[in-house]
Write a protein that holds these residues in place. Structure first.
Motif, PDB file in Angstrom:
ATOM      1  N   UNK A   4       0.730  -1.277  -0.038  1.00  0.00           N
ATOM      2  CA  UNK A   4       0.039  -0.196   0.076  1.00  0.00           C
ATOM      3  C   UNK A   4       0.970   1.268   0.096  1.00  0.00           C
ATOM      4  N   UNK A   5       2.057   1.313   0.787  1.00  0.00           N
ATOM      5  CA  UNK A   5       2.838   2.392   0.662  1.00  0.00           C
ATOM      6  C   UNK A   5       3.561   2.570  -0.613  1.00  0.00           C
ATOM      7  N   UNK A   6       3.923   1.504  -1.204  1.00  0.00           N
ATOM      8  CA  UNK A   6       4.460   1.674  -2.495  1.00  0.00           C
ATOM      9  C   UNK A   6       3.484   2.238  -3.695  1.00  0.00           C
ATOM     10  N   UNK A   7       2.304   1.807  -3.381  1.00  0.00           N
ATOM     11  CA  UNK A   7       0.986   2.218  -4.464  1.00  0.00           C
ATOM     12  C   UNK A   7       1.038   3.913  -3.912  1.00  0.00           C
ATOM     13  N   UNK A  10       4.107   5.611  -5.372  1.00  0.00           N
ATOM     14  CA  UNK A  10       3.860   5.939  -7.023  1.00  0.00           C
ATOM     15  C   UNK A  10       2.712   7.046  -7.213  1.00  0.00           C
ATOM     16  N   UNK A  11       1.839   6.966  -6.810  1.00  0.00           N
ATOM     17  CA  UNK A  11       0.584   8.046  -6.695  1.00  0.00           C
ATOM     18  C   UNK A  11       1.156   9.699  -6.361  1.00  0.00           C
ATOM     19  N   UNK A  12       2.052   9.678  -5.195  1.00  0.00           N
ATOM     20  CA  UNK A  12       2.582  10.966  -4.899  1.00  0.00           C
ATOM     21  C   UNK A  12       3.622  11.438  -5.934  1.00  0.00           C
ATOM     22  N   UNK A  13       4.388  10.525  -6.249  1.00  0.00           N
ATOM     23  CA  UNK A  13       5.367  11.172  -7.496  1.00  0.00           C
ATOM     24  C   UNK A  13       4.532  11.285  -8.661  1.00  0.00           C
ATOM     25  N   UNK A  56       9.135  14.048  -2.702  1.00  0.00           N
ATOM     26  CA  UNK A  56      10.083  13.441  -1.497  1.00  0.00           C
ATOM     27  C   UNK A  56       9.119  12.476  -0.611  1.00  0.00           C
ATOM     28  N   UNK A  57       7.774  12.611  -0.424  1.00  0.00           N
ATOM     29  CA  UNK A  57       6.999  11.613   0.239  1.00  0.00           C
ATOM     30  C   UNK A  57       6.787  10.516  -0.399  1.00  0.00           C
ATOM     31  N   UNK A  58       6.523  10.611  -1.954  1.00  0.00           N
ATOM     32  CA  UNK A  58       6.703   9.543  -2.785  1.00  0.00           C
ATOM     33  C   UNK A  58       7.786   8.676  -2.774  1.00  0.00           C
ATOM     34  N   UNK A  59       8.749   9.619  -2.734  1.00  0.00           N
ATOM     35  CA  UNK A  59      10.402   8.653  -2.856  1.00  0.00           C
ATOM     36  C   UNK A  59      10.486   7.934  -1.545  1.00  0.00           C
ATOM     37  N   UNK A 121      -4.607   7.952   1.451  1.00  0.00           N
ATOM     38  CA  UNK A 121      -3.588   7.991   1.951  1.00  0.00           C
ATOM     39  C   UNK A 121      -3.399   8.220   3.339  1.00  0.00           C
ATOM     40  N   UNK A 122      -4.382   9.053   3.908  1.00  0.00           N
ATOM     41  CA  UNK A 122      -4.508   9.130   5.387  1.00  0.00           C
ATOM     42  C   UNK A 122      -4.542   7.877   6.167  1.00  0.00           C
ATOM     43  N   UNK A 123      -5.504   6.944   5.665  1.00  0.00           N
ATOM     44  CA  UNK A 123      -5.895   5.892   6.161  1.00  0.00           C
ATOM     45  C   UNK A 123      -4.940   5.050   6.475  1.00  0.00           C
ATOM     46  N   UNK A 124      -4.018   4.709   5.326  1.00  0.00           N
ATOM     47  CA  UNK A 124      -2.941   3.893   5.209  1.00  0.00           C
ATOM     48  C   UNK A 124      -1.762   4.431   6.152  1.00  0.00           C
ATOM     49  N   UNK A 125      -1.475   5.645   6.144  1.00  0.00           N
ATOM     50  CA  UNK A 125      -0.410   6.258   7.159  1.00  0.00           C
ATOM     51  C   UNK A 125      -0.774   5.938   8.360  1.00  0.00           C
ATOM     52  N   UNK A 126      -2.146   6.291   8.919  1.00  0.00           N
ATOM     53  CA  UNK A 126      -2.682   5.957  10.132  1.00  0.00           C
ATOM     54  C   UNK A 126      -2.415   4.402  10.587  1.00  0.00           C
ATOM     55  N   UNK A 127      -2.967   3.661   9.817  1.00  0.00           N
ATOM     56  CA  UNK A 127      -2.604   2.199   9.898  1.00  0.00           C
ATOM     57  C   UNK A 127      -1.165   1.892  10.031  1.00  0.00           C
TER      58      UNK A 127
END
Length: 131
Positions: A4-7, A10-13, A56-59, A121-127
């Motif tokens: 999920x973080x890698x997805x 990619x989206x953030x880049x 940078x967040x994406x990387x 994005x918010x949900x994944x980071x909080x999880x």
């Protein structure tokens, strides 16, 4: 969660790269003309730094997903990123007037897509932060 973080990475880049088209798409050369030079330049500079931060967040997510998930520092960073994106989600509803999108098919679609993206994005980071 690493996938999920890698997805998200990619989206953030992609999102960061899309910022390069903002001046042309939003017609800043015309729209910002009445502003003083400092205010006009601040729009460009701040957009550049927002794009750079998102890049940078994406990387970080692409290159260090395992560390974000499996280390205490990574979880603290994920918490900070979760708070950042939660605030962005709230701005989607309370920072922009609904008159900008309501009743307009394309703008409403974009509003909904980005609200869903910020929620994801918010949900994944909080999880990740919760371990």
């Amino acid at each position: 969660m690493e996938v999920q973080l890698k997805i998200i990475g990619g989206l953030l880049v992609v999102l960061a790269l899309l910022h390069a088209g903002f001046p042309r798409y939003f017609k800043w050369s015309d729209e910002l003309q009445p502003l003083s030079p400092i205010n006009r330049q601040m729009m460009y500079v701040h957009t550049l730094f927002v794009a750079f931060t998102v890049l940078l967040m994406g990387v970080l997510c692409l290159g260090f997903a395992a560390e974000l998930v499996h280390t205490p520092l990574g979880r603290v960073v994920a918490l900070g990123l979760g708070i950042f994106w939660l605030l962005r989600l709230l701005i989607q509803f309370f920072g922009y007037s609904a008159t900008l999108w309501r009743g307009k098919y394309f703008e409403t679609t974009v509003h909904i897509v980005f609200a869903l993206l910020w929620t994801y994005i918010t949900t994944v980071f909080f999880l990740v932060a919760m371990g």
